[in-house]
Scaffold this motif. Structure first.
Motif, short mmCIF file in Angstrom:
data_model
loop_
_atom_site.label_atom_id
_atom_site.label_comp_id
_atom_site.label_asym_id
_atom_site.label_seq_id
_atom_site.Cartn_x
_atom_site.Cartn_y
_atom_site.Cartn_z
N ILE A 245 0.87 -1.16 0.00
CA ILE A 245 0.00 0.00 0.00
C ILE A 245 0.91 1.22 0.00
N SER A 246 0.53 2.23 -0.78
CA SER A 246 1.45 3.37 -0.92
C SER A 246 0.69 4.66 -1.15
N THR A 269 2.00 8.91 6.17
CA THR A 269 2.23 7.73 7.01
C THR A 269 1.04 7.46 7.91
N LEU A 272 -1.70 5.88 5.77
CA LEU A 272 -1.38 4.50 5.40
C LEU A 272 -1.49 3.56 6.59
N LYS A 275 -5.03 2.87 7.24
CA LYS A 275 -5.51 1.93 6.23
C LYS A 275 -5.11 0.50 6.59
N ARG A 337 5.75 3.82 0.98
CA ARG A 337 5.12 2.54 0.66
C ARG A 337 5.37 1.54 1.77
N VAL A 389 -5.50 7.77 -0.43
CA VAL A 389 -4.54 6.68 -0.29
C VAL A 389 -5.00 5.56 -1.21
#
Length: 394
Positions: A245-246, A269, A272, A275, A337, A389
């Motif tokens: 994921i990135s 960050t 992510l 997420k 990432r 994202v």
């Protein structure tokens, strides 16, 4: 067209964190051992089978666990070491089978469909388990059947350090005498609800009309009913360390503004990591990317212990950025990432010394789920232009 008869193996390292600690210190063997936050407000991340005899379980407050077993040995845990052994087992599995799914840091599904014509699928699974034990020193159990659900249940029934095969056509009979909470997807709330309905054994679930379960449990009712029948068509999803994921940010104007760069990286960050937690994932590799105004693009990455913790990931991202950004010239883009993803988001923060931090993360995630992932952020990330994202990539 007749469906292909599948051979599915579920492998699960027994009391994984405890087993690693015993491997490092043989004096801990056969002792009641608790791993987690050492303070009175800490949480049990894992416990030995000897400790479980006192009613102790994962996610229990450490204070309560020590009250149940005052002579238990408490260790803070070493997630870096656990990650190392997880990767070691993964390498053995990857070398031994044609396709596998790493479903968490200590669990694997293996699809041996079609292997009977060459070796004998159950024998191959047996040899794989023996090789893991021999090469890592860790105890591991497995279940073997025609699908993922029955194999996972069989693994749990074979523990500790055992193996169990459920022959094709015997799935329903194998499940019927078990308590309903043995079925994957039946959590504490669902179990409590079913018990209030007088449903204690899987046999009762098997005999219930599926429509009744759907009315009571909603969408999950049909899935749970199918699993109770021993039916599960879900595939083994090939594991890839490339799964990631990135997020990236291209600046409107190329910049060297360290405050802006720092706040942008933190904002990315945070998003992510959130997420990851919503998908119940952990990452074991962080990559930072920069693109200069002349389009020269550089990346650097770092293997880390599995985590989805904002604080840990932000520190690593900042470390990698400072290591990477040596030219100190105008930047056009920055990116972050997370890769080498596995399931296990529930383990986030269980090594925290206090339950307050766990509760804080859970409260923050609830706020973000309700009001959007940009509704709550660190002060330093305020004012950073928002962006979406991307979804998980294979």
């Amino acid at each position: 067209m007749r469906e292909v008869d599948r051979n599915i193996v579920h492998l699960d390292l027994d009391s994984f964190f405890v087993s690693v600690e015993v491997l490092q210190n043989s004096e801990l063997k056969d002792k009641p051992l608790l791993i987690g936050g050492s303070g009175n407000r800490g949480v049990v991340s894992s416990c030995s089978y000897e400790a479980r005899k006192y009613g102790i379980h994962s996610a229990m407050p450490m204070k309560m666990a020590k009250r149940l077993c005052p002579h238990a040995i408490v260790l803070g845990g070493d997630f870096e070491r656990y990650s190392y052994y997880s990767k070691m087992v993964t390498e053995v599995v990857a070398e031994s089978v044609p396709m596998y799914e790493k479903s968490s840091i200590d669990e694997f599904y293996v699809d041996l469909t079609g292997m009977d014509r060459f070796f004998g699928a159950y024998q191959l699974a047996t040899e794989l388990r023996q090789r893991i034990i021999r090469e890592t020193g860790l105890p591991i159990s497995f279940g073997f059947s025609s699908n993922k659900t029955v194999s996972k249940v069989a693994t749990n029934e074979s523990k500790p350090n055992g193996q169990l095969q459920v022959l094709r056509g015997m799935e329903k009979g194998f499940l019927s005498p078990l308590t309903v909470n043995k079925i994957p997807q039946v959590g504490a709330k669902t179990y409590h609800l079913l018990r209030n309905m007088g449903v204690e054994r899987v046999l009762t679930l098997q005999q219930m009309p599926v429509e009744l379960l759907e009315n009571v449990l909603g969408k999950s009712g049909h899935s749970i009913w199918m699993k109770a029948q021993g039916i599960d068509h879900s595939p083994v999803i090939p594991y890839s360390e490339k799964k990631s994921i990135s997020a990236e940010r291209t600046f409107t104007t190329d910049t060297t503004d360290m405050a802006l760069l720092n706040s942008t990286l933190i904002a990315m960050t945070e998003k992510l990591a959130y997420k990851l937690r919503t998908k119940e994932k952990l990452t074991a590799c962080v990559t930072v990317k920069v693109r200069y105004s002349d389009f020269d693009t550089q990346t650097t990455q770092k293997s880390i212990p599995y985590t989805a913790n904002d604080d840990e990931l932000i520190a690593i991202v900042k470390e990698l950025f400072l290591k990477l950004y040596q030219r100190r010239v105008l930047l056009r883009l920055v990116g972050v990432r997370f890769s080498h993803l596995v399931n296990g988001g529930y383990q986030i923060n269980l090594f925290s010394d206090t339950s307050e931090q766990i509760n804080l993360y859970q409260a923050i995630d609830r706020m973000k789920k309700r009001f959007g992932d940009s509704s709550l952020t660190r002060a330093i990330a305020l004012g950073v232009k928002q962006y979406d994202v991307p979804s998980f990539k294979g």
